[in-house]
Scaffold this active site. Structure first.
Site, mmCIF file in Angstrom:
data_model
loop_
_atom_site.group_PDB
_atom_site.id
_atom_site.type_symbol
_atom_site.label_atom_id
_atom_site.label_comp_id
_atom_site.label_asym_id
_atom_site.label_seq_id
_atom_site.Cartn_x
_atom_site.Cartn_y
_atom_site.Cartn_z
ATOM 1 N N ASP A 1 1.047 -0.928 -0.438
ATOM 2 C CA ASP A 1 -0.186 -0.102 0.008
ATOM 3 C C ASP A 1 1.437 1.137 0.221
ATOM 4 O O ASP A 1 1.279 1.342 0.889
ATOM 5 C CB ASP A 1 -0.655 -0.114 1.233
ATOM 6 N N ASP B 1 -1.642 7.558 -5.801
ATOM 7 C CA ASP B 1 -2.196 6.448 -5.058
ATOM 8 C C ASP B 1 -1.888 5.546 -5.434
ATOM 9 O O ASP B 1 -3.131 4.546 -6.456
ATOM 10 C CB ASP B 1 -3.440 6.195 -4.022
#
Ligand SMILES: *[C@@H]1O[C@H](CO)[C@@H](O)[C@H](O)[C@H]1NC(C)=O
Ligand SMILES: *[C@@H]1O[C@H](CO)[C@@H](O)[C@H](O)[C@H]1NC(C)=O
Ligand SMILES: *[C@@H]1O[C@H](CO)[C@@H](O)[C@H](O)[C@H]1NC(C)=O
Ligand SMILES: *[C@@H]1O[C@H](CO)[C@@H](O)[C@H](O)[C@H]1NC(C)=O
Ligand SMILES: *[C@@H]1O[C@H](CO)[C@@H](O)[C@H](O)[C@H]1NC(C)=O
Length: 423
Positions: free
Chosen positions: A103, A301
């Site tokens: 992540d 992201d």
């Protein structure tokens, strides 16, 4: 929440993180959670179902980003059920294999530990710190512990560092003690002692197949920050389409040296209060000669599926897109989307979308902004709720780019590349 520490530790030598600079990076497979290689893969799910789940993950993730960026909270992004890519992680000695969510939107590395008091059921073997000869607890006086608002010294022992990470209204959380152990992704040479959270209390919605999370954010606790000079302060990824049978790549260190079709766009990371997020300045978005001025930060992201723009920028972009597509949009777009077209109408998308950054333009092709379902095609760029909500470049938009982060120079680069080919 009071954490009961129910084990004691073996002390072995602590491997320092400073290693030599490597010339070539280590390449690791990144497995999309809904790709056929994923342990989460459910062949019974249709493409629509998979994307709707992703759109839902994306939306809840976006809400969390909003909360993180608006508050001064360091990093509360911990939910292993919502990042989109898994990596194989090997931890401890003897080594335990597990899958963890990779992540870029969070920093802390954590795994659910065998000693947990409140646990979610996990399909793979749980890491047992008592059985790992190289595990050590992180002392309270370490800078990692004293500089992080989510950590504190355990009152009972007076020496162990506790962490507590909660999400949103606190209904999902992980807490435990901080420790160090040998950690490597896949079977690379980055087998180094890293600081991570040993999760003893997990509550909320966790995925059974993920045994933890690997933070790749910009803050000091992330794997990439901890490896630092060992990986030349760089990492990159090259994402394949979600439906591809080829895995995406994560590279720790210099990205693979291949002939590139076009020169990379190198753009500075902009400073913001929260060091976790990788943000760049988005000057404008253009299609052909038509341009929408933006001048706002855009968070890069990998864990967010969709791309989010503020409502005003979105509606100006949407008008241009609609004008370029002769067909009428569907009256009821699929849940999670704003603009969908019926495939029956023989839809043709014959334009590119240019994200104009300082340092150059990132040219998105149709598969970077439209998702094709069996009966419809949906625009994977959506508006955020509020004008001040962070804008996010999601992973569909990043497919077939080598996206490289240089933590020392504080830049990110985008190089068009066919990610389904070997580097
Ligand atoms: C932390 O505390 C331990 C013992 O409690 C001590 O030996 C060590 O030197 C301290 N480290 C720092 C960085 O203060
Ligand atoms: C927190 O949010 C979750 C999901 O939105 C909800 O199910 C839960 O009831 C909420 N809990 C509290 C205490 O508000
Ligand atoms: C990491 O290194 C330790 C010794 O330093 C070794 O025992 C362990 O097997 C290694 N782990 C992996 C996955 O290579
Ligand atoms: C992926 O593999 C499956 C089964 O091996 C096959 O049915 C499918 O067509 C492949 N998909 C692509 C895009 O090649
Ligand atoms: C990338 O390369 C693969 C294998 O050579 C090829 O099948 C695929 O069509 C290429 N994709 C693009 C977008 O060029």
């Amino acid at each position: 929440m009071h954490i009961i520490l129910i084990y004691f530790l073996l002390t072995l030598s602590f491997h320092h993180l400073q290693g030599e600079t490597q010339n070539d990076g280590y390449t690791i497979n990144l497995i999309h959670r809904y790709s056929p290689m994923s342990p989460l893969y459910n062949s019974a799910m249709t493409l629509e179902e998979r994307f709707q789940r992703l759109a839902h993950h994306s939306a809840t993730r976006h809400i969390r980003h909003i909360n993180n960026l608006k508050s001064n909270y360091f990093d509360t992004d911990i939910i292993p059920s919502d990042g989109d890519y898994l990596v194989k992680m090997v931890i401890g000695n003897p080594p335990v294999d597990l899958y963890a969510i990779a992540d870029t939107g969070s920093d802390l590395i954590w795994v659910q530990c065998k000693a947990c008091d409140v646990c979610y059921s996990q399909t793979t073997e749980m890491f047992d710190p008592k059985k790992s000869s190289s595990f050590k607890t992180l002392p309270c006086n370490s800078t990692f512990c004293s500089n992080d608002p989510n950590m504190q010294c355990d009152d009972d022992t007076g020496t162990d560092c506790e962490y507590f990470y909660a999400y949103g209204n606190g209904s999902t959380m992980s807490a435990g003690i901080m420790g160090t152990d040998l950690l490597t992704l896949d079977s690379t040479n980055t087998n180094t002692s890293c600081v991570f959270g040993c999760g003893l209390v997990q509550d909320g919605g966790f995925d059974n197949n993920a045994g933890g999370l690997v933070g790749l954010g910009g803050g000091p606790l992330s794997l990439v920050s901890q490896l630092g000079p060992t990986i030349s302060n760089k990492f990159s990824y090259c994402l394949t389409p979600t439906t591809s049978n080829y895995t995406s790549r994560l590279t720790l260190g210099n990205s693979p040296s291949t002939t590139v079709s076009k020169p990379a766009v190198v753009t500075p990371l902009v400073n913001q209060d929260n060091p976790t997020y990788y943000s760049v300045n988005l000057k404008a978005i253009s299609i052909g000669h038509q341009e929408v001025e933006v001048n706002k930060d855009l968070v890069i992201d990998s864990g967010s599926t969709l791309t989010y723009l503020d409502p005003d920028t979105y509606s100006r972009l949407e008008s241009i897109v609609k004008a370029l597509i002769p067909e009428e949009p569907m009256e009821n777009p699929l849940p999670g989307f704003k603009l969908c077209f019926d495939k029956k109408t023989g839809l043709k998308i014959a334009f590119h979308i240019n994200f104009k950054l300082n340092g150059g333009d990132v040219l998105l092709v149709d598969s970077n902004f439209f998702i094709e379902f069996s009966k419809s095609v949906c625009f994977s760029i959506v508006p955020s709720e509020g004008d001040d909500d962070p804008m996010i470049l999601g992973n569909i938009a990043q497919v077939n780019f080598e996206v490289e982060f240089d933590l020392k120079r504080k830049t990110v680069s985008f190089t068009p590349r066919n990610c389904t080919q070997n580097p």
